[in-house]
Design a protein around this motif. Structure first.
Motif, PDB file in Angstrom:
ATOM      1  N   LYS A  24       0.880  -1.045  -0.006  1.00 36.29           N
ATOM      2  CA  LYS A  24       0.020  -0.118   0.073  1.00 36.29           C
ATOM      3  C   LYS A  24       1.013   1.128   0.093  1.00 36.29           C
ATOM      4  O   LYS A  24       0.511   2.202  -0.570  1.00 36.29           O
ATOM      5  N   ALA A  34       2.338   1.876  -3.274  1.00 37.60           N
ATOM      6  CA  ALA A  34       1.626   2.377  -4.353  1.00 37.60           C
ATOM      7  C   ALA A  34       1.332   3.896  -4.026  1.00 37.60           C
ATOM      8  O   ALA A  34       1.592   4.727  -5.046  1.00 37.60           O
ATOM      9  N   VAL A  35       1.244   4.129  -2.678  1.00 40.00           N
ATOM     10  CA  VAL A  35       1.252   5.854  -2.580  1.00 40.00           C
ATOM     11  C   VAL A  35       2.306   6.222  -2.922  1.00 40.00           C
ATOM     12  O   VAL A  35       2.383   7.430  -3.811  1.00 40.00           O
ATOM     13  N   ALA A  40       2.599   6.867  -6.699  1.00 44.23           N
ATOM     14  CA  ALA A  40       1.548   7.711  -7.207  1.00 44.23           C
ATOM     15  C   ALA A  40       2.346   9.075  -7.274  1.00 44.23           C
ATOM     16  O   ALA A  40       1.721  10.255  -7.909  1.00 44.23           O
ATOM     17  N   ASN A  90      -4.224  14.225  -2.900  1.00 45.27           N
ATOM     18  CA  ASN A  90      -4.355  13.369  -4.111  1.00 45.27           C
ATOM     19  C   ASN A  90      -4.945  12.117  -3.937  1.00 45.27           C
ATOM     20  O   ASN A  90      -5.421  11.576  -2.750  1.00 45.27           O
ATOM     21  N   SER A  91      -5.744  11.402  -4.998  1.00 43.42           N
ATOM     22  CA  SER A  91      -6.665  10.481  -4.879  1.00 43.42           C
ATOM     23  C   SER A  91      -5.963   9.170  -4.225  1.00 43.42           C
ATOM     24  O   SER A  91      -6.758   8.285  -3.485  1.00 43.42           O
ATOM     25  N   SER A  92      -4.906   8.629  -4.570  1.00 39.08           N
ATOM     26  CA  SER A  92      -4.118   7.622  -3.980  1.00 39.08           C
ATOM     27  C   SER A  92      -4.338   7.619  -2.250  1.00 39.08           C
ATOM     28  O   SER A  92      -4.378   6.846  -1.768  1.00 39.08           O
ATOM     29  N   LEU A 143      -7.841   7.694  -0.950  1.00 43.59           N
ATOM     30  CA  LEU A 143      -8.166   6.357  -0.878  1.00 43.59           C
ATOM     31  C   LEU A 143      -7.556   5.617   0.447  1.00 43.59           C
ATOM     32  O   LEU A 143      -8.413   4.830   1.070  1.00 43.59           O
ATOM     33  N   GLU A 144      -6.301   5.662   0.674  1.00 40.65           N
ATOM     34  CA  GLU A 144      -5.711   4.902   1.745  1.00 40.65           C
ATOM     35  C   GLU A 144      -6.350   5.590   3.121  1.00 40.65           C
ATOM     36  O   GLU A 144      -6.435   5.031   4.159  1.00 40.65           O
ATOM     37  N   THR A 185     -11.823  13.051  -1.911  1.00 37.66           N
ATOM     38  CA  THR A 185     -10.796  14.072  -2.592  1.00 37.66           C
ATOM     39  C   THR A 185     -11.497  15.478  -2.562  1.00 37.66           C
ATOM     40  O   THR A 185     -10.661  16.605  -2.920  1.00 37.66           O
ATOM     41  N   ASN A 214       2.095  13.131   2.051  1.00 36.38           N
ATOM     42  CA  ASN A 214       2.591  11.941   1.690  1.00 36.38           C
ATOM     43  C   ASN A 214       3.886  11.382   2.283  1.00 36.38           C
ATOM     44  O   ASN A 214       4.077  10.649   2.803  1.00 36.38           O
TER      45      ASN A 214
END
Length: 228
Positions: free
Chosen positions: A15, A18-19, A22, A122-124, A127-128, A133, A191
């Motif tokens: 996970k 993935a972020v 992104a 940001n969308s990633s 989502l986490e 958004t 992030n």
């Protein structure tokens, strides 16, 4: 057979990877006035560096001159009727001896921006953290549960950038430019906090009790009618 703890650890790593990946797709809007590399560049460099890459990794930009969430939301300094002078210290554009009416007007201006402006997460990462958004700055401050600290500091970084408290960041010129700059800095902060649980102290986030460097003629204040 793989243990449940091992599976959860592996899923957590996937996970976060993935972020982190992104981040490489986030637009870099060159908000930094110095030659410091952007935080998004630093993180993407760490994730994608190969043995053939001869470019050095970027350093995390040094943030300074900002105010903490205690000013922007939780400390009551931006609530109408507050007797404190923090609003005057943060916005010297209002003059050296503003009336309480003037200070309340400026508090209302901050509250309006906070209540109506989207964080731009940001969308990633959204989502986490299981948030929309379209979350506003005020909603980010009010969020409880997973990621509340990340969202709170992201909203704080946004306002520090938007109102030009952070040193060395180019943000003003137009409302669109200021929003773009604020979104980039906020996303770099959020992030980084998500990927590195050890990062995010007041020192990291540049909470050094600074003030707004925006000119009095800036669009930020042009629509205000605050009488002294």
């Amino acid at each position: 057979m793989e243990s449940n703890q091992s599976k959860q650890s592996r899923r957590g790593f996937i996970k976060k990877a993935a972020v982190g990946a992104a981040l490489t797709s986030l637009p870099v809007k060159s908000v930094w006035a110095t030659n410091s590399c952007s935080m998004s560049g630093q993180l993407s460099g760490n994730l994608s560096q190969t043995s053939g890459n001869t470019q050095p990794l970027c350093d995390t930009p040094i943030l300074s001159g900002g105010r903490s969430h205690g000013f922007w939301y939780q400390g009551g300094q931006t609530l109408p009727g507050s007797n404190g002078n923090s609003i005057k210290n943060v916005f010297p554009q209002m003059g050296s001896n503003p009336s309480n009416t003037t200070k309340d007007c400026w508090r209302t201006m901050v509250a309006t921006v906070r209540d109506t402006t989207k964080l731009g997460i940001n969308s990633s990462l959204a989502l986490e953290l299981n948030v929309s958004t379209n979350i506003t700055l005020t909603q980010a401050f009010q969020h409880h549960g997973n990621g509340s600290g990340i969202l709170r500091q992201g909203a704080t970084a946004y306002l520090n950038t938007y109102f030009e408290l952070y040193n060395g960041i180019i943000s003003s010129g137009s409302a669109a430019q200021s929003r773009m700059a604020a979104e980039e800095v906020a996303n770099m902060v959020m992030n980084r906090m998500y990927l590195d649980s050890g990062w995010g102290t007041d020192s990291d986030l540049g909470y050094t009790n600074g003030y707004s460097k925006a000119p009095s003629s800036s669009f930020l204040f042009s629509g205000m009618n605050c009488s002294s």
